[in-house]
Structures are given as structure tokens and as C-alpha cells.
Design a protein around this motif. Structure first.
Motif, PDB file in Angstrom:
ATOM      1  N   GLY A  15      66.269-102.998  67.343  1.00 22.75           N
ATOM      2  CA  GLY A  15      64.985-103.683  67.391  1.00 22.75           C
ATOM      3  C   GLY A  15      63.983-103.119  66.398  1.00 22.75           C
ATOM      4  O   GLY A  15      63.257-103.867  65.734  1.00 22.75           O
ATOM      5  N   GLU A  18      64.943-104.286  62.971  1.00 26.94           N
ATOM      6  CA  GLU A  18      64.508-105.673  62.765  1.00 26.94           C
ATOM      7  C   GLU A  18      62.998-105.725  62.495  1.00 26.94           C
ATOM      8  O   GLU A  18      62.545-106.462  61.623  1.00 26.94           O
ATOM      9  CB  GLU A  18      64.833-106.526  63.994  1.00 26.94           C
ATOM     10  N   TYR A  19      62.222-104.925  63.248  1.00 27.17           N
ATOM     11  CA  TYR A  19      60.770-104.868  63.036  1.00 27.17           C
ATOM     12  C   TYR A  19      60.461-104.436  61.605  1.00 27.17           C
ATOM     13  O   TYR A  19      59.632-105.053  60.931  1.00 27.17           O
ATOM     14  CB  TYR A  19      60.128-103.907  64.045  1.00 27.17           C
ATOM     15  N   SER A  22      61.053-107.145  59.182  1.00 28.34           N
ATOM     16  CA  SER A  22      60.280-108.373  59.381  1.00 28.34           C
ATOM     17  C   SER A  22      59.027-108.372  58.515  1.00 28.34           C
ATOM     18  O   SER A  22      58.534-107.329  58.106  1.00 28.34           O
ATOM     19  CB  SER A  22      59.876-108.529  60.854  1.00 28.34           C
ATOM     20  N   GLY A  25      55.468-108.425  61.219  1.00 30.39           N
ATOM     21  CA  GLY A  25      55.760-108.133  62.617  1.00 30.39           C
ATOM     22  C   GLY A  25      54.898-107.007  63.159  1.00 30.39           C
ATOM     23  O   GLY A  25      54.359-106.192  62.405  1.00 30.39           O
ATOM     24  N   LEU A  27      54.903-103.930  66.146  1.00 32.28           N
ATOM     25  CA  LEU A  27      55.649-103.129  67.110  1.00 32.28           C
ATOM     26  C   LEU A  27      54.675-102.763  68.223  1.00 32.28           C
ATOM     27  O   LEU A  27      53.661-102.112  67.983  1.00 32.28           O
ATOM     28  CB  LEU A  27      56.193-101.882  66.412  1.00 32.28           C
ATOM     29  N   SER A  44      53.590 -98.184  65.738  1.00 30.85           N
ATOM     30  CA  SER A  44      53.417 -99.016  66.923  1.00 30.85           C
ATOM     31  C   SER A  44      51.954 -99.053  67.359  1.00 30.85           C
ATOM     32  O   SER A  44      51.170 -98.167  67.044  1.00 30.85           O
ATOM     33  CB  SER A  44      54.286 -98.515  68.079  1.00 30.85           C
ATOM     34  N   TYR A  67      57.618-107.083  68.562  1.00 29.36           N
ATOM     35  CA  TYR A  67      58.752-106.268  69.000  1.00 29.36           C
ATOM     36  C   TYR A  67      58.200-105.306  70.051  1.00 29.36           C
ATOM     37  O   TYR A  67      57.448-104.397  69.736  1.00 29.36           O
ATOM     38  CB  TYR A  67      59.357-105.526  67.810  1.00 29.36           C
ATOM     39  N   TYR A  69      58.334-102.632  73.290  1.00 26.75           N
ATOM     40  CA  TYR A  69      59.128-101.594  73.954  1.00 26.75           C
ATOM     41  C   TYR A  69      58.291-100.841  74.985  1.00 26.75           C
ATOM     42  O   TYR A  69      57.062-100.927  75.000  1.00 26.75           O
ATOM     43  CB  TYR A  69      59.746-100.619  72.943  1.00 26.75           C
ATOM     44  N   LYS A  92      59.764-110.290  71.517  1.00 27.31           N
ATOM     45  CA  LYS A  92      61.129-109.841  71.819  1.00 27.31           C
ATOM     46  C   LYS A  92      61.097-108.468  72.482  1.00 27.31           C
ATOM     47  O   LYS A  92      60.446-107.546  71.982  1.00 27.31           O
ATOM     48  CB  LYS A  92      61.928-109.775  70.514  1.00 27.31           C
ATOM     49  N   ILE A  94      62.638-105.102  72.913  1.00 27.91           N
ATOM     50  CA  ILE A  94      63.624-104.303  72.179  1.00 27.91           C
ATOM     51  C   ILE A  94      64.089-103.088  72.977  1.00 27.91           C
ATOM     52  O   ILE A  94      64.853-102.275  72.470  1.00 27.91           O
ATOM     53  CB  ILE A  94      63.122-103.904  70.775  1.00 27.91           C
TER      54      ILE A  94
END
Length: 106
Positions: A15, A18-19, A22, A25, A27, A44, A67, A69, A92, A94
């Protein structure tokens, strides 16, 4: 796929990858501010689960890839459901930072 793969949560390491790949994006760490201070993933932003509705004040574009978490993946799962109800189509879960293999930022 193995017998127990069904019970595995999302892979936070995938994840985060992917962030990073991106464009635009965000986090999002939905743990408490105290947990975030102890250690978090670099880059983040902290919006605790109990304040997730405040995301609308911070993230104006509802198409922004998010993303999300937490510690284990449970709170981030709830946050993603709420974000989706708020209209964030690209939210999403992650997973949990407990499985993160890189060094956390403090």
C-alpha cells in the motif's frame, strides 16, 4: 492462494508503495495523536478515526487517492467505509503499521 490467505489483511508495504507511485495521493494515519507521535510513516497525515469527518475540511477533492492505515488495519477499515460514505471513491485500507517493514518516522 493458500487456505489462510483469506484471513490476511491488506499488505501495508504494498500500500505504501502504491501511495508513493500515485500522483497526488494522501497517506492517512487514523490512529490517535499519541500513537502517531510514537511513530508513523513518513509523509503521512494524522486524522484520528473519531475525527474522520474532518477529512472533508482538509481534503477537498473527493477523487484524491487516499491510502489509509492504523495499527492493525481494523480502524483504517472503518475509516475507509466512512470516507466512502462521504463520497471519497478512491479511499483504500492499506492495513496496519504493525506490519510495516521500513523505519518509522518519529
Amino acid at each position: 492462494m493458500g487456505l489462510f490467505d483469506f484471513f490476511k489483511g491488506p499488505d501495508i508495504n504494498q500500500g505504501v508503495k502504491e501511495y508513493r507511485e500515485s500522483k497526488g495521493g494522501i497517506l492517512l494515519d487514523v490512529r490517535t495523536p499519541q500513537e502517531y507521535k510514537v511513530g508513523h510513516i513518513a509523509g503521512s497525515r494524522n486524522i484520528p478515526l473519531q475525527n474522520i469527518r474532518q477529512a472533508a475540511n482538509i481534503i477537498k477533492n473527493k477523487k484524491t487517492p487516499l491510502y489509509v492505515y492504523c495499527q492493525s488495519g481494523a480502524r483504517s477499515g472503518r475509516a475507509v467505509m466512512e470516507l466512502q460514505q462521504m463520497g471519497y471513491a478512491n479511499a483504500k485500507n492499506i492495513g496496519g503499521i504493525a506490519s510495516y517493514i521500513e523505519k518509522e518516522e518519529r
